[in-house]
Write a protein that holds these residues in place. Structure first.
Motif, PDB file in Angstrom:
ATOM      1  N   GLY A   1       0.816  -1.212   0.000  1.00  0.00           N
ATOM      2  CA  GLY A   1       0.000   0.000   0.000  1.00  0.00           C
ATOM      3  C   GLY A   1       0.845   1.255   0.000  1.00  0.00           C
TER       4      GLY A   1
ATOM      5  N   THR B   1       0.853   3.868  -3.283  1.00  0.00           N
ATOM      6  CA  THR B   1       0.378   5.248  -3.136  1.00  0.00           C
ATOM      7  C   THR B   1       1.509   6.253  -3.318  1.00  0.00           C
TER       8      THR B   1
ATOM      9  N   TRP C   1      -2.693   9.104  -5.474  1.00  0.00           N
ATOM     10  CA  TRP C   1      -4.030   8.609  -5.147  1.00  0.00           C
ATOM     11  C   TRP C   1      -5.125   9.181  -6.055  1.00  0.00           C
TER      12      TRP C   1
ATOM     13  N   TRP D   1      -5.460   6.805  -8.931  1.00  0.00           N
ATOM     14  CA  TRP D   1      -6.205   5.586  -8.605  1.00  0.00           C
ATOM     15  C   TRP D   1      -7.711   5.846  -8.675  1.00  0.00           C
ATOM     16  N   ILE D   2      -8.137   7.008  -8.203  1.00  0.00           N
ATOM     17  CA  ILE D   2      -9.563   7.346  -8.273  1.00  0.00           C
ATOM     18  C   ILE D   2     -10.003   7.489  -9.726  1.00  0.00           C
TER      19      ILE D   2
END
Length: 413
Positions: free
Chosen positions: A144, A148, A153, A156-157
């Motif tokens: 993780g 990240t 991040w 990723w969204i």
């Protein structure tokens, strides 16, 4: 989106196979898509070529070949020809590799099996001796942190949003359905690679490099879907122009954020003590000294605390690290090879190691606060003398580098 990934911005610059593998993987997927659209043998042959190049470059292509074959067989209608070719080329490549290494070294298969079990974390004794053990929780937490830090991040969204767009429009758009299928193949390949090679993925952050591909593909789909939504909602030019400007500003901001985040990877590598008072040029200076002090065919044994490929690069020698006691040196000294040594004299147990070594020529060089003994035995394992003295140019370089190191430390202080 690809240019905003810190992992790509840093590891993509390395002279390594990741950049090549990106070309082979995307080339194979594009040719496979064209084969499905046109049923042209030329595209099928091109796909086989890209897959073969990937198989001969890095192991993840074996996983991707199996994943693609499985997905081709589960589609309706199944593509038996392309799936069969993928499995056949993977099997043929593996057999050729095994044959090649066996011809080079008779014990290659045993060594390969040992490395395979180590990377699988199946050999607990070897794992503890080489890098320590870790729990499943520690592994997940580290992954993780890696993912990240290497991929922002917000990306990723965006990727999740792109996956939703592909799923919702899978029946209406063949192109989006294929993009989703391709991204899922790449994501599955990378996830399997990380899960199978747990020791590699726990130690090396670049092991998750190929997650960049599905994330950026789906991120691009999400941005395209956002523009399409804006065009459907507003017909006037002004709202569309504002949306386009905001999108460009967002991408520029993400690229700047990604570049700033990539600087985290630019941390100094230490040879002896992490965070210690090592001169900044210790590795290249010591490496060049080793290169000039010992013959080209010599194998160098040293008591340094961890493996340093950087030092090997500058030394241009085969080196064995972490040999801190004389028992570790004995198997090397018993061979017919030219074996020399470099002993870090401030290391724990260095005095005992130096006292146990056979008679030979010793020369001490200093770099900043550290001293190293360059040792050449008087006799090889067969009793042939090969004691040598260090070339004057090497000693001059050692003393000159040491003076520079001391001067630079004084200036910094």
């Amino acid at each position: 989106v690809f240019a905003a990934c810190p992992m790509e911005l840093y590891f993509g610059q390395m002279v390594n196979f990741e950049a090549l593998m990106v070309v082979w993987m995307l080339g194979a997927l594009c040719c496979l898509h064209r084969w499905q659209l046109t049923v042209s043998g030329a595209y099928l042959a091109a796909m086989v070529c890209f897959v073969a190049l990937g198989l001969w470059t890095e192991w993840p292509m074996y996983i991707l070949a199996v994943v693609l074959a499985a997905m081709l067989l589960t589609r309706r209608p199944p593509d038996w020809l392309a799936a069969g070719l993928l499995i056949a080329i993977a099997l043929a490549s593996a057999m050729l590799f095994l044959l090649h290494i066996r011809l080079v070294r008779p014990d290659a298969w045993r060594d390969a099996l040992g490395q395979f079990t180590f990377r699988l974390s199946a050999d607990s004794a070897l794992t503890r001796a080489s890098g320590g053990t870790f729990t499943a929780t520690e592994w997940f937490l580290r992954q993780g942190r890696f993912l990240t830090r290497g991929i922002l991040w917000p990306l990723w969204i965006l990727a999740l949003g792109g996956a939703v767009v592909c799923w919702r429009k899978r029946l209406a758009s063949d192109g989006l359905r294929w993009l989703g299928w391709a991204a899922l193949s790449l994501f599955s390949m990378q996830a399997i690679y990380l899960a199978v090679w747990r020791n590699v993925s726990y130690t090396h952050e670049y092991a998750s490099f190929y997650f960049v591909l599905p994330v950026t593909i789906m991120g691009g789909v999400a941005l395209d879907g956002l523009l399409s939504w804006v065009q459907q909602r507003w017909s006037s030019k002004l709202p569309r122009a504002v949306a386009h400007c905001l999108l460009v500003a967002t991408i520029v901001g993400l690229c700047g954020w990604g570049y700033a985040q990539s600087r985290v990877y630019h941390q100094r590598y230490y040879l002896l003590e992490w965070g210690g008072p090592e001169p900044e040029d210790l590795i290249p200076s010591l490496g060049r000294t080793i290169a000039r002090a010992f013959p080209d065919d010599a194998m160098i044994i040293c008591n340094f605390p961890w493996i340093s490929p950087q030092l090997q690069y500058y030394a241009r020698k085969e080196m064995a690290f972490q040999k801190t006691v004389y028992v570790d040196w004995q198997p090397y000294l018993a061979t017919n090879r030219t074996i020399d040594g470099v002993i870090w004299q401030e290391a724990h147990g260095a005095a005992e190691l130096l006292a146990a070594l056979p008679p030979g020529h010793r020369e001490v060089v200093h770099f900043g606060p550290y001293s190293f003994c360059l040792w050449r035995p008087e006799f090889t394992g067969t009793g042939t003398s090969h004691a040598r003295s260090i070339a004057p140019s090497t000693m001059f370089e050692s003393k000159y580098s040491s003076a520079i190191c001391r001067a630079s430390r004084q200036c910094r202080s």
